[in-house]
Motif scaffolding. Structure first.
Motif: not given
Length: 252
Positions: A113-123, A125-140
């Motif tokens: 939701l933060d515009p300053s973070q969206v580009d780094w987390f989605t654009g 590879l490291e950001g995408q892996l971090r994003l996937a780790t966040m999702v896994i932590g919630v689902v876990l």
């Protein structure tokens, strides 16, 4: 302090607990991988170990990912305790996963939701892996809650207790008359056997046949003689009559 492995000793570990233990160990390996990446690539090994005990703003220790290191150790320990059958560790795992999931969810909403973070987390590879780790932590946390919610009590996997009360058909108590007949337990449990009362012999032998009610009632020794009844003086044998007592004026 002993972890209490006896809680699961002697019986098979439930599938849900075993699956939760393996998930905790797997999640600990994921967090350990991020810890290694942080130490080897982002900060350096020396700065990383220094940053575990010191937080500085100019020497790079502020960039040390101590959170991943802490959760790697705690989740690994929790998984081992679950495999050992410790009951209290199941609640510990849920509390640990809930705390981690809260932090992952907070970071996830900021990354999306933060515009300053969206580009780094989605654009990147490291950001995408971090994003996937966040999702896994919630689902876990959700999966662990489903697996362990029915195994939080110590007696959930225990077998039924064995009763200690008297059983039907138990041996009669000591002291029962040997001539007593067989007894049958009444509904509701064992009832003690009542001994059979036998007629008692009277003076002069057993009663003659013909008494329908058993032994006749014994006379009262303190009562006077009853005419024609038991206790009336009987005449002597042969019809001999004793002489009358001497009266006044009689022969001596």
């Amino acid at each position: 302090m002993v972890a209490g492995p006896a809680a699961g000793a002697g019986r098979e570990l439930p599938r849900g607990v075993r699956a939760a233990a393996l998930m905790c160990i797997g999640w600990a390996l994921v967090r350990a991988a991020w810890t290694g990446y942080n130490a080897a690539v982002q900060t350096g090994v020396g700065v990383f170990f220094k940053g575990l005990f010191y937080y500085g703003s100019h020497d790079g220790t502020a960039n040390v990912d101590s959170t991943s290191f802490s959760y790697a150790v705690l989740f690994g320990l929790a998984g081992v305790l679950l495999l050992r059958g410790s009951v209290w560790s199941r609640g510990f795992v849920l509390a640990l996963a809930a705390t981690d999931a809260y932090g992952r969810l907070r970071s996830l909403t900021g990354a999306l939701l933060d515009p300053s973070q969206v580009d780094w987390f989605t654009g990147r590879l490291e950001g995408q892996l971090r994003l996937a780790t966040m999702v896994i932590g919630v689902v876990l946390f959700v999966v662990l809650l489903v697996l362990l919610r029915s195994h939080l009590r110590a007696g959930a996997a225990a077998g039924p207790s064995i009763g200690t009360g008297p059983s039907v058909g138990a041996a009669p108590p000591v002291g029962t008359a040997p001539w007593a007949g067989p007894s049958y337990p009444a509904p509701g449990g064992y009832q003690p056997t009542q001994p059979v009362q036998l007629p008692q012999p009277v003076q002069g032998g057993w009663p003659a046949p013909g008494y329908p009610g058993g032994v006749p009632a014994q006379p009262n020794p303190y009562a006077g003689p009853v005419p024609g009844g038991y206790g009336q003086p009987q005449p002597p044998v042969g019809g001999y009559q004793p002489p009358p007592p001497p009266g006044p004026g009689g022969p001596v």
